[in-house]
Design a protein around this motif. Structure first.
Motif, PDB file in Angstrom:
ATOM      1  N   UNK A  74     -21.099   1.328  -4.663  1.00  0.00           N
ATOM      2  CA  UNK A  74     -20.518   2.571  -3.799  1.00  0.00           C
ATOM      3  C   UNK A  74     -19.452   1.949  -2.712  1.00  0.00           C
ATOM      4  N   UNK A  75     -18.399   2.530  -2.765  1.00  0.00           N
ATOM      5  CA  UNK A  75     -17.463   2.046  -1.721  1.00  0.00           C
ATOM      6  C   UNK A  75     -17.504   3.407  -0.809  1.00  0.00           C
ATOM      7  N   UNK A  76     -17.450   3.017   0.616  1.00  0.00           N
ATOM      8  CA  UNK A  76     -17.493   4.136   1.574  1.00  0.00           C
ATOM      9  C   UNK A  76     -16.704   3.795   2.564  1.00  0.00           C
ATOM     10  N   UNK A  77     -16.107   4.770   3.380  1.00  0.00           N
ATOM     11  CA  UNK A  77     -14.862   4.553   4.455  1.00  0.00           C
ATOM     12  C   UNK A  77     -14.398   5.814   4.920  1.00  0.00           C
ATOM     13  N   UNK A  78     -14.152   5.838   6.255  1.00  0.00           N
ATOM     14  CA  UNK A  78     -13.394   6.916   6.878  1.00  0.00           C
ATOM     15  C   UNK A  78     -12.067   6.214   7.230  1.00  0.00           C
ATOM     16  N   UNK A  79     -10.976   6.909   6.752  1.00  0.00           N
ATOM     17  CA  UNK A  79      -9.723   6.437   7.003  1.00  0.00           C
ATOM     18  C   UNK A  79      -8.651   7.428   7.283  1.00  0.00           C
ATOM     19  N   UNK A  80      -7.609   7.127   8.085  1.00  0.00           N
ATOM     20  CA  UNK A  80      -6.695   7.810   8.467  1.00  0.00           C
ATOM     21  C   UNK A  80      -5.874   8.967   7.708  1.00  0.00           C
ATOM     22  N   UNK A  81      -5.619  10.199   8.154  1.00  0.00           N
ATOM     23  CA  UNK A  81      -4.828  10.925   7.300  1.00  0.00           C
ATOM     24  C   UNK A  81      -3.337  10.384   7.428  1.00  0.00           C
ATOM     25  N   UNK A  82      -2.752  10.055   6.605  1.00  0.00           N
ATOM     26  CA  UNK A  82      -1.366   9.430   6.633  1.00  0.00           C
ATOM     27  C   UNK A  82      -0.544  10.083   5.321  1.00  0.00           C
ATOM     28  N   UNK A  83       0.770   9.570   5.556  1.00  0.00           N
ATOM     29  CA  UNK A  83       1.711  10.051   4.272  1.00  0.00           C
ATOM     30  C   UNK A  83       1.404   9.055   3.107  1.00  0.00           C
ATOM     31  N   UNK A  84       1.082   9.877   2.166  1.00  0.00           N
ATOM     32  CA  UNK A  84       0.491   9.054   0.936  1.00  0.00           C
ATOM     33  C   UNK A  84       1.774   9.118  -0.114  1.00  0.00           C
ATOM     34  N   UNK A  85       2.949   9.570   0.246  1.00  0.00           N
ATOM     35  CA  UNK A  85       3.885   9.826  -0.823  1.00  0.00           C
ATOM     36  C   UNK A  85       4.275   8.476  -1.403  1.00  0.00           C
ATOM     37  N   UNK A  86       4.720   8.672  -2.754  1.00  0.00           N
ATOM     38  CA  UNK A  86       4.918   7.350  -3.446  1.00  0.00           C
ATOM     39  C   UNK A  86       6.516   7.319  -3.853  1.00  0.00           C
ATOM     40  N   UNK A  87       6.850   6.068  -3.588  1.00  0.00           N
ATOM     41  CA  UNK A  87       8.126   5.728  -3.842  1.00  0.00           C
ATOM     42  C   UNK A  87       8.520   5.533  -5.320  1.00  0.00           C
ATOM     43  N   UNK A  88       7.503   4.747  -5.793  1.00  0.00           N
ATOM     44  CA  UNK A  88       8.095   4.453  -7.482  1.00  0.00           C
ATOM     45  C   UNK A  88       6.760   3.383  -7.843  1.00  0.00           C
ATOM     46  N   UNK A  89       7.008   3.021  -9.120  1.00  0.00           N
ATOM     47  CA  UNK A  89       5.998   1.763  -9.362  1.00  0.00           C
ATOM     48  C   UNK A  89       6.763   0.730  -9.727  1.00  0.00           C
ATOM     49  N   UNK A  90       6.214  -0.276  -9.147  1.00  0.00           N
ATOM     50  CA  UNK A  90       6.973  -1.580  -9.369  1.00  0.00           C
ATOM     51  C   UNK A  90       6.045  -2.447 -10.125  1.00  0.00           C
ATOM     52  N   UNK A  91       6.221  -3.896 -10.421  1.00  0.00           N
ATOM     53  CA  UNK A  91       5.374  -4.863 -11.123  1.00  0.00           C
ATOM     54  C   UNK A  91       4.109  -4.888 -10.456  1.00  0.00           C
ATOM     55  N   UNK A  92       4.190  -4.746  -8.978  1.00  0.00           N
ATOM     56  CA  UNK A  92       2.822  -4.941  -8.503  1.00  0.00           C
ATOM     57  C   UNK A  92       1.975  -3.565  -8.351  1.00  0.00           C
ATOM     58  N   UNK A  93       2.423  -2.362  -9.108  1.00  0.00           N
ATOM     59  CA  UNK A  93       1.690  -1.205  -9.101  1.00  0.00           C
ATOM     60  C   UNK A  93       2.298  -0.045  -8.203  1.00  0.00           C
ATOM     61  N   UNK A  94       1.498   0.815  -7.876  1.00  0.00           N
ATOM     62  CA  UNK A  94       2.206   2.144  -7.212  1.00  0.00           C
ATOM     63  C   UNK A  94       2.747   1.681  -5.975  1.00  0.00           C
ATOM     64  N   UNK A  95       4.076   2.273  -5.356  1.00  0.00           N
ATOM     65  CA  UNK A  95       4.558   1.785  -4.204  1.00  0.00           C
ATOM     66  C   UNK A  95       4.421   2.791  -3.352  1.00  0.00           C
ATOM     67  N   UNK A  96       3.501   2.940  -2.286  1.00  0.00           N
ATOM     68  CA  UNK A  96       3.211   3.833  -1.453  1.00  0.00           C
ATOM     69  C   UNK A  96       3.889   3.033  -0.272  1.00  0.00           C
ATOM     70  N   UNK A  97       3.810   3.933   0.836  1.00  0.00           N
ATOM     71  CA  UNK A  97       4.551   3.462   2.033  1.00  0.00           C
ATOM     72  C   UNK A  97       3.701   2.389   2.859  1.00  0.00           C
ATOM     73  N   UNK A  98       4.205   1.552   3.463  1.00  0.00           N
ATOM     74  CA  UNK A  98       3.772   0.512   4.058  1.00  0.00           C
ATOM     75  C   UNK A  98       2.636   0.871   5.152  1.00  0.00           C
ATOM     76  N   UNK A  99       1.372   0.192   5.305  1.00  0.00           N
ATOM     77  CA  UNK A  99       0.485   0.544   6.396  1.00  0.00           C
ATOM     78  C   UNK A  99      -0.253   1.827   6.162  1.00  0.00           C
ATOM     79  N   UNK A 100      -0.058   2.602   4.937  1.00  0.00           N
ATOM     80  CA  UNK A 100      -0.777   3.579   4.527  1.00  0.00           C
ATOM     81  C   UNK A 100      -2.182   3.011   3.936  1.00  0.00           C
ATOM     82  N   UNK A 101      -3.059   3.231   4.788  1.00  0.00           N
ATOM     83  CA  UNK A 101      -4.380   2.575   4.255  1.00  0.00           C
ATOM     84  C   UNK A 101      -5.116   3.234   2.849  1.00  0.00           C
ATOM     85  N   UNK A 102      -4.769   4.330   2.509  1.00  0.00           N
ATOM     86  CA  UNK A 102      -4.903   4.709   1.245  1.00  0.00           C
ATOM     87  C   UNK A 102      -4.830   3.569   0.109  1.00  0.00           C
TER      88      UNK A 102
END
Ligand SMILES: C[S@@+](CC[C@H](N)C(=O)[O-])C[C@H]1O[C@@H](n2cnc3c(N)ncnc32)[C@H](O)[C@@H]1O
Length: 471
Positions: free
Chosen positions: A96-124
């Protein structure tokens, strides 16, 4: 059966207290009755950006000595820049993974070789990365309810991205906005709880209004009844497409996602009368003897300011708790006047680069009604300065008021008394922790129900195996 837990964004350990209890006792009984817990936090993480002394970690390590607690930025532990092998070795296996994390901007710029490219610093995206590598069977997340309708210019997009990316990792999900006070707890604090079960976990998330309201993990924990609108739709497309084109609007207060099928609606709470959600139900219940409260918590009408503060007002408005003078000014003479002014109605003259204007605010009650569950604690609750939002308890009308002590704030979140007391932690920091924390009783209740559901699903599958081997 031990359920292994990882606690992210641990703060001072609200999830851990809810799941494990404290010294074997339960939050719902104010730590007087036994909690039979089979949860075990095997790893936790907490790091406060932009402070050198990590106060929450001082408290966490003091309370859970010997805990496998990591005090580093989660971005250095699990992100797209950290390899799968490294993420895997950084974080122990868990159920079980638990956590309370901030509501930030989860928009996705694209997908690169490392995976989904979300905004930097967005804890999701750090949570997402851990799920990608570790695939725990269950997740339980907490967030502000605004998440269901963010961002303002594309309602619901952020939650839709969160759901879609969970679905792509194999999780079905249910969520519910829970106001702790609706279920007998001492604080009006609304937070969305998001529970996910992996398709391979043996526990199923189902569709249907009754199931979500009464029979799911969150429904059994906090029963409710549908009220008002509902909507059902299929969440189509990749995370990038949803990020660009989400059109379904906000999500309602509860709902489920099975596969990519969404059902969501608003609800009325129907607390179960057989359950003691909390021994404390109102602000009055948590107050300590006023005689034992330090001087710094009192706001005295006799404490005169060195120099009066003058605030010019729009002519003819009437202030709530103070009189204006003949020059349309509010004149603040005492410490208590500052509180009266801030909490009261006003139309204050201010000057911006565009010229003079009147800043208006409606009235709030000067003191809090102690017979009700308290208002939400926010992070700026501590410190002696006058404030519109801090709680005030009235001891003598118009004469003597006081703020809440850290211990009382802890009780409003159903933490053990003095949980955050530490020689290197100020009272204001302790209040800050409580502004960030959750109401422990909510997690405890969900934990009890989830543990039963897991046990039932295991028994069911054992029976199935048995009958299959007999046939
Ligand atoms: C909403 S609070 C959670 C509080 C917690 N549930 C409790 O009961 O105290 C979010 C926490 O995440 C922590 N945090 C913020 N950014 C972080 C990061 N990059 N890595 C690890 N923790 C972080 C904050 O310091 C804060 O304590």
């Amino acid at each position: 059966m031990s359920i292994k837990v990882v606690e992210l964004f641990a703060g001072v350990g609200g999830f851990r207290l809810g799941l494990e209890g404290w010294n074997g006792k339960s939050a719902s009984s104010n730590y007087t009755k036994d909690l039979k817990s089979n949860y075990e936090v095997v790893w936790s993480n907490q790091w406060e950006p932009s402070t050198s002394i990590q106060h929450a970690n001082l408290v966490y390590k003091d309370k859970w000595q010997g805990a496998n607690h990591c005090g580093d930025d989660i971005d250095t532990i699990a992100s797209n820049e950290v390899s799968d092998t490294k993420v895997d070795s950084n974080i122990p296996d868990h159920d079980l993974l638990v956590g309370g994390f901030p509501c930030q901007d989860y928009s996705v710029a694209g997908v690169n070789t490392n995976g989904i490219e979300g905004k930097k610093g967005v804890l999701w995206w750090n949570i997402h990365r851990i799920l990608e590598v570790k695939r725990p069977k269950f997740i339980l997340l907490e967030n502000v309810d605004r998440l269901l309708k963010s961002p303002v210019n594309k309602r619901g997009r952020d939650f839709a991205i969160l759901l879609a990316t969970l679905s792509d990792l194999g999780y079905d999900v249910e969520w519910k906005v829970i106001n702790a006070a609706d279920y007998g707890m001492p604080q009006r604090r609304r937070r969305v709880f998001i529970f996910g079960a992996h398709k391979a976990s043996g526990l199923t998330i189902e569709e249907g209004v009754d199931w979500i309201s009464q029979n799911s993990v969150l429904g059994k924990s906090f029963p409710s009844q549908i009220k008002g609108d509902r909507k059902a739709f299929e969440l189509k497309g990749s995370a990038v497409e949803i990020s660009n084109d989400f059109v379904h609007g906000k999500f309602y207060n509860c709902g489920s996602m099975v596969g990519r099928n969404i059902l969501t609606f608003d609800y009325t709470p129907k607390p179960d009368n057989n359950i003691n959600y909390s021994d404390f139900g109102s602000l009055k219940d948590v107050l300590i003897d006023h005689g034992k409260v330090g001087d710094e918590f009192f706001v005295d009408s006799k404490k005169v300011l060195k120099t009066p503060i003058i605030k010019e007002q729009k002519p003819s408005i009437s202030l709530s708790y103070l009189q204006m003078n003949s020059r349309d000014e509010a004149v603040l003479l005492t410490e208590l006047d500052k509180w009266k002014y801030l909490k009261g109605r006003k139309a204050e003259k201010r000057v911006s680069s565009k010229g003079a204007f009147y800043y208006t605010e409606g009235p709030l009650s000067l003191s809090d009604d102690i017979n009700l569950p308290s208002r939400t604690i926010i992070t700026s609750e501590g410190g002696s300065g006058a404030s519109r939002f801090k709680h005030l308890v009235e001891l003598e009308k118009d004469v003597l008021y006081r703020r809440l002590t850290p211990l009382e704030l802890e009780r409003l979140n159903m933490f053990p008394d003095n949980h955050t007391k530490h020689e290197r932690v100020t009272d204001a920091k302790r209040a800050f922790f409580m502004g960030n924390a959750l109401v422990v009783g909510i997690v405890e209740r969900i934990g009890v129900v989830l543990s039963k559901c897991i046990k039932e699903s295991q028994d069911k599958s054992a029976l199935q195996h048995l009958s299959e081997s007999e046939n």
